[in-house]
Design a protein around this motif. Structure first.
Motif, short mmCIF file in Angstrom:
data_model
loop_
_atom_site.label_atom_id
_atom_site.label_comp_id
_atom_site.label_asym_id
_atom_site.label_seq_id
_atom_site.Cartn_x
_atom_site.Cartn_y
_atom_site.Cartn_z
N ASN A 177 -35.06 22.38 -52.73
CA ASN A 177 -33.64 22.53 -53.00
C ASN A 177 -32.83 21.49 -52.24
O ASN A 177 -31.85 20.95 -52.77
CB ASN A 177 -33.18 23.94 -52.61
N LEU A 178 -33.22 21.21 -51.02
CA LEU A 178 -32.53 20.19 -50.22
C LEU A 178 -32.58 18.83 -50.92
O LEU A 178 -31.58 18.10 -50.98
CB LEU A 178 -33.16 20.11 -48.83
N THR A 179 -33.74 18.49 -51.46
CA THR A 179 -33.89 17.22 -52.19
C THR A 179 -32.93 17.17 -53.38
O THR A 179 -32.24 16.16 -53.59
CB THR A 179 -35.34 17.07 -52.69
N ALA A 180 -32.88 18.26 -54.14
CA ALA A 180 -32.03 18.30 -55.33
C ALA A 180 -30.55 18.24 -54.96
O ALA A 180 -29.76 17.55 -55.62
CB ALA A 180 -32.32 19.57 -56.13
N GLN A 181 -30.15 18.94 -53.90
CA GLN A 181 -28.75 18.95 -53.51
C GLN A 181 -28.27 17.57 -53.08
O GLN A 181 -27.15 17.15 -53.40
CB GLN A 181 -28.53 19.97 -52.39
N LYS B 49 -37.92 13.23 -42.28
CA LYS B 49 -37.05 12.10 -42.57
C LYS B 49 -36.75 12.04 -44.06
O LYS B 49 -37.55 12.45 -44.90
CB LYS B 49 -37.67 10.80 -42.08
N ALA B 50 -35.57 11.52 -44.34
CA ALA B 50 -35.11 11.38 -45.72
C ALA B 50 -34.94 9.91 -46.06
O ALA B 50 -34.57 9.10 -45.20
CB ALA B 50 -33.79 12.12 -45.93
N HIS B 51 -35.20 9.56 -47.31
CA HIS B 51 -34.95 8.22 -47.83
C HIS B 51 -34.03 8.36 -49.04
O HIS B 51 -34.33 9.14 -49.96
CB HIS B 51 -36.25 7.54 -48.25
N HIS C 64 -39.63 14.44 -54.00
CA HIS C 64 -38.76 13.34 -54.42
C HIS C 64 -38.17 13.64 -55.78
O HIS C 64 -38.68 14.48 -56.54
CB HIS C 64 -39.49 11.99 -54.44
N ARG C 65 -37.07 12.96 -56.05
CA ARG C 65 -36.40 13.11 -57.34
C ARG C 65 -35.72 11.80 -57.69
O ARG C 65 -35.15 11.13 -56.81
CB ARG C 65 -35.39 14.25 -57.29
N VAL D 226 -34.27 9.93 -54.16
CA VAL D 226 -34.33 10.63 -52.87
C VAL D 226 -35.76 11.08 -52.63
O VAL D 226 -36.42 11.61 -53.53
CB VAL D 226 -33.40 11.86 -52.85
N MET D 227 -36.25 10.84 -51.41
CA MET D 227 -37.55 11.36 -50.99
C MET D 227 -37.39 11.99 -49.61
O MET D 227 -36.75 11.42 -48.73
CB MET D 227 -38.62 10.27 -50.92
#
Length: 207
Positions: A140-144, A107-109, A184-185, A160-161
């Motif tokens: 990479n997905l987090t950064a994109q 899951k993404a937040h 996370h970022r 984003v987490m």
């Protein structure tokens, strides 16, 4: 998008200078892998498998034919002066590890502090899909995702987490089950102010 890839989109991506294989060539490659694994690609149960796999890959990796800027292109400025956190949590996603081509999922937040307006809430979930439906690493997905939010929404800050389980750890290698990887970022106000990061963590239930 159709179940098959859009060859013109993919061939234009960096690293795709060579001719794109045809559907038939893709199916032949699946037959080769079946035989390499030790089974008979001509037996009844496997005769239609190459076509099914090619069509499934068209769905698994449909993100290559999508553009984040298109997803986030429409914003709304008439929000009654609202300028606090906009947050979507627990957005489900499935992706494939670029190292072993096996799934990872979780899951993404996503949160941002509006500056030039807000985007439709469903668009943030679609944004995750754009990048998740490609060969990926979780980092990479987090950064994109956060880069796309910043580039297209110009927020005062974004967060984003991602929380995910990786089948490359569960199905092979160390065979570790139930392990969650967290990335996370933070950018803008979220990166600069601890209070805003704490609010983000509190909203997603991590405090």
């Amino acid at each position: 998008m159709d179940a098959t890839f859009n060859a013109s989109n993919v061939s234009a991506l960096p690293g795709h200078e060579n001719r794109r294989p045809t559907q038939q060539e893709a199916e032949d490659a699946v037959r080769t892998l079946i035989a390499w694994a030790g089974d008979d690609p001509t037996r009844e149960g496997l005769l239609e498998t190459p076509g099914r796999v090619a069509r499934a890959y068209g769905e698994f990796f449909s993100g290559y034919g999508q553009n984040a800027a298109d997803v986030l292109s429409k914003t709304f400025k008439d929000v009654g002066g609202y300028d606090d956190i906009v947050l979507l949590k627990d957005i489900p996603f499935h992706s494939h590890c670029e190292h072993h081509m096996v799934p990872f999922f979780g899951k993404a937040h996503i949160a941002y502090l509006p500056h030039d307006g807000v985007v439709g809430l469903s668009k943030l979930a679609r944004l995750v899909d754009v990048f998740a439906k490609r060969l990926q690493t979780q980092e990479n997905l987090t950064a994109q995702i956060i880069d796309a939010v910043n580039e297209n929404l110009n927020p005062r800050g974004a967060a984003v987490m991602l929380e995910a389980e990786h089948m490359c750890m569960t199905m092979r290698g160390v065979h570790s089950h139930g392990v969650t990887t967290v990335t996370h970022r933070f950018t803008g106000v979220f990166a600069e102010e601890r209070e805003e990061r704490d609010r983000f963590f509190a909203f997603i239930g991590k405090r």
